[in-house]
Design an enzyme around this catalytic site. Structure first.
Site, short mmCIF file in Angstrom:
data_model
loop_
_atom_site.label_atom_id
_atom_site.label_comp_id
_atom_site.label_asym_id
_atom_site.label_seq_id
_atom_site.Cartn_x
_atom_site.Cartn_y
_atom_site.Cartn_z
N LYS A 352 6.48 13.49 -9.78
CA LYS A 352 5.28 14.12 -9.92
C LYS A 352 5.31 14.21 -11.46
CE LYS A 352 3.05 18.60 -10.05
NZ LYS A 352 1.56 18.51 -9.77
N HIS A 497 -3.60 -25.31 10.92
CA HIS A 497 -4.61 -24.43 10.82
C HIS A 497 -4.52 -23.20 12.03
CE1 HIS A 497 -6.42 -25.94 7.20
NE2 HIS A 497 -6.61 -26.99 7.92
#
Length: 732
Positions: A352, A497
């Site tokens: 922080k 595919h």
């Protein structure tokens, strides 16, 4: 811009930085190059900017003469600030005398790390995880001078010099014009001499380089911070002693808790135990030791705020500049006692407050952090602190996700928190206009194939040769590798595919490959080939005759590897086996649909013969083979197979009869006397009639249609066997 300030740009090549400056609307009064014919001249001419060529070939090695000519070109156009934009010739003292503190440069690293012309290559060679871009005031010393701005760029797995440099240049093209605009507008503080401020050269730019004055101890939230005091509290002590010793050698005061303090003391490294700072002993069996205002006040204080500094002074708390922490091994040994509290609290506090504090949670970062401190007089840059904070929050987020997953044992838990870590950037997604990347679940619980922190089979894969894998390559490889590993005997799967176009069992890998290729040789062109046996030279020779994108195998014989590696675009993947289970996720409506994965194997003991004719043992074996292929094929799926070879695969059709017709057309009579499998029930007899016409002597399907009786009657009419499995295998 209306400031009356004139900018001169020095360029040597393509002029991409110049173009970014032009696109930003900055007042470029002249472009000077050190050679004729470069693209930068064309860019300037295209927008009406005057140009001057000072050909270095006519001056060097007399660098002073060359620089003087550059200065004359700039002063002749009334230039106030000089921007070096990819100017690859080192300049001499006259330019810095003529434009004191007003020559700006950009460099592709986070200076002072990796000075010189090979900064990108040097960063890669050093193995650091972050590089970036630096905008700074140029001095007589190469890549030196006050830093005006920096921005980090992560070094990704698989990066090469070109890919990393491209991402750094993208940042440079955004950051450099912004810094120049601030300087031209006077936003970075007074500019010397001609621009009406102090004549103390580059010192006039101290505000831009990040210093904010005495109150903050000579450092700032957006500049390098000196590391004077470090708190170390680690469970994993890998690399700890060397890192701590390096910090101590730099004069850093080390605080440590519990076992970490003991380990440092035993190694002869000066250390201050945490309890001597807090004035309180460890308690509750070690659950409370760092949870104290004297620790967290030192970590969380915003040193840019006078009230925070006053609070520290009033309580006699010294700031902590670096937190080094990793957590109890909950992922390896989940239990209440391995849920860390103090560690995540320290880590989050430091992250922080990364404007002032560095935080290191990964021992793999020790060398890079120590190297930066050693290179910059014990200071840690803002870019590095921000990058470390990002890692820290991701670390604690993953840790909390593991606890949530452990507390909720439901296969579909109430809270599904996914700590995903990017392990590779892809060239693009399914299409070139889509960005793509590969992530792994750090908990190894979504069917990726590994345990906590291990990833899946792709993370254990070794690529031999070929260009990087694409998004579609990875999807097809996943389908092929999972299907081929579901067979016990030698098998080959060819995927195109995301659907198998060839699947076969064989006496060995070469036999299996040839049979799989013959299933649909047209679709196999440019496909992905997977084998569940080591790839030998005979198989390599057969594969080498056909254009193939990817080959996957558990291993490669040296001769086979040598033969296939010569094909520069063929990727050869040596892969560990995949593991089953886990969850599948699909995006829908701003959220996700989540399901358990569909296991590839059926329990044949639950199958039910529903026709007058029962399948033979050979047919039952082929029915199981064909149903396994169906389960890996996009719905609606129909497979015609015979003797362990899928001769006809119909996939992805909206109508089941159309999939049946597709499979029959591809089989072209080769499956006559074989079997047919369907991933879902036959709603009508038409698809059955198509399978029978193709020569199927036995059919397997889940059953469950309101038309089952008519479908069974059609099979009896044709004299073929039909088996119901009771389990559907839709795959959308």
């Amino acid at each position: 811009m209306g400031t009356g300030v004139k900018l001169g740009v020095l360029a040597s090549g393509g002029g991409t930085n110049l173009q970014a400056i032009i696109d930003a609307g900055l007042p470029v009064a002249v472009v000077v190059t050190d050679r004729p014919g470069v693209a930068a001249l064309d860019r300037a001419t295209a927008v009406g900017i005057p140009t001057v060529v000072v050909d270095r070939a006519e001056h060097l090695p007399d660098r002073v003469s060359f620089t003087t000519a550059i200065v004359e070109a700039l002063t002749g156009h009334g230039i106030d600030i000089v921007a070096m934009a990819g100017f690859m010739t080192v300049l001499a003292e006259p330019i810095f005398a003529a434009f004191p503190g007003r020559v700006v440069n950009t460099h592709p690293s986070l200076l002072p790390a990796f000075r010189g012309a090979h900064a990108v290559a040097d960063a890669l060679a050093a193995g650091v995880k972050v590089s970036g871009c630096t905008i700074h005031l140029a001095t007589i010393e190469v890549d030196d001078g006050p830093i005006l701005a920096q921005e980090a760029v992560a070094i990704l797995p698989g990066d090469n010099q070109d890919s990393l440099h491209e991402r750094i240049k993208a940042v440079e093209h955004r950051l450099y014009p912004k810094v120049l605009a601030d300087l031209l507008a006077g936003g970075s503080g007074a500019i010397p001499d001609a621009l009406g401020a102090s004549a103390n050269g580059s010192a006039a730019f101290v505000a831009a380089s990040g210093a904010i004055g005495e109150a903050a101890g000579g450092c700032s939230a957006d500049g390098p911070v000196p590391i004077r005091r470090a708190l170390i509290s680690v469970y994993d002590k890998t690399g700890l002693l060397d890192f701590a010793r390096g910090l101590a050698d730099l004069g850093v005061t080390l605080l440590a808790s519990g076992g970490t303090s003991s380990a440092l003391a035993e190694a002869g490294i000066p250390v201050t135990p945490v309890e001597s700072v807090t004035g309180a002993p460890e308690m509750l069996g070690g659950r409370v030791k760092t949870l104290h205002p004297r620790i967290h006040g030192g970590i969380l204080a915003d040193r840019g705020q006078a009230s925070h500094r006053a609070d520290l002074a009033a309580q006699g708390i010294e700031p902590i500049d670096l937190v080094v922490a990793n957590l109890y091994p909950f992922l390896e040994r989940p239990s209440i006692e391995t849920i860390d509290i103090g560690g995540p609290t320290m880590v989050r506090a430091a992250a922080k407050n990364h404007a002032w504090v560095g935080v290191v949670t990964d021992p793999a970062r020790y060398d890079a952090v120590l190297g930066e401190l050693q290179a910059d007089g014990g200071r840690l840059s803002a870019a590095t602190r921000a990058d470390l904070a990002l890692e820290a929050f991701a670390h604690t987020a993953g840790y909390d996700a593991a606890i949530v997953r452990w507390l909720d044992a439901d296969p579909l838990p109430r809270h599904l928190i996914l700590p995903l870590e990017r392990v590779a950037s892809l060239r693009y997604g399914e299409n070139p206009h889509q960005a793509g990347a590969r992530y792994r679940d750090t908990l190894g619980a979504l069917g990726s194939g590994g345990g906590p922190g291990q990833g899946g089979w792709l993370d254990g894969m070794v690529q031999h040769g070929g260009k990087e894998l694409s998004f579609i390559n990875l999807l097809d490889s996943e389908s092929a590798w999972r299907l081929v590993n579901s067979f016990d005997g030698p098998a080959c799967v060819i995927v195109k595919h995301a659907n198998p176009c060839g699947v076969a069992l064989g006496t060995g890998p070469a036999d299996a490959y040839r049979k799989a290729f013959e299933c649909d040789s047209l679709s196999a062109f440019g496909g992905v080939v997977a084998l569940n046996r080591p790839l030998d030279e005979e198989t390599a020779a057969a594969i080498g005759e056909v254009f193939t994108e990817v080959v996957l195998a558990p291993s490669f014989a040296p001769a086979a590897l040598g033969a296939l590696a010569a094909k520069k675009n063929l990727r050869l993947l040596e892969c560990p086996p995949p593991t089953g289970g886990g969850l599948d996720l699909r995006r829908a409506g701003g959220g996700f649909l989540v399901q358990e994965t569909d296991p590839p194997d059926e329990d044949r003991s639950t199958w039910k013969v529903v026709t007058k004719v029962a399948p033979t043992d050979e047919q039952m074996t082929d029915l199981a083979f064909a149903m396994k292929v169906c389960a890996a094929t996009g719905s609606n799926a129909i497979v015609l197979a015979k003797a362990g070879v899928a001769y006809g695969i119909g996939a992805g059709q909206q109508s089941r009869v159309h999939s049946s017709e597709m499979a029959a057309k591809k089989a072209d009579g080769r499956a006559r006397g074989g079997v047919c499998a369907s991933d879902a029930f036959f709603p009508f007899r038409d698809a059955v009639d198509t399978a029978v016409a193709a020569g199927a002597g036995a059919i397997v399907q889940p059953g469950g249609s309101i038309g089952d009786d008519k479908v069974i009657a059609a099979a009896d009419e044709a004299g073929v066997a039909m088996v119901f499995t009771g389990r559907r295998h839709f795959r959308h």
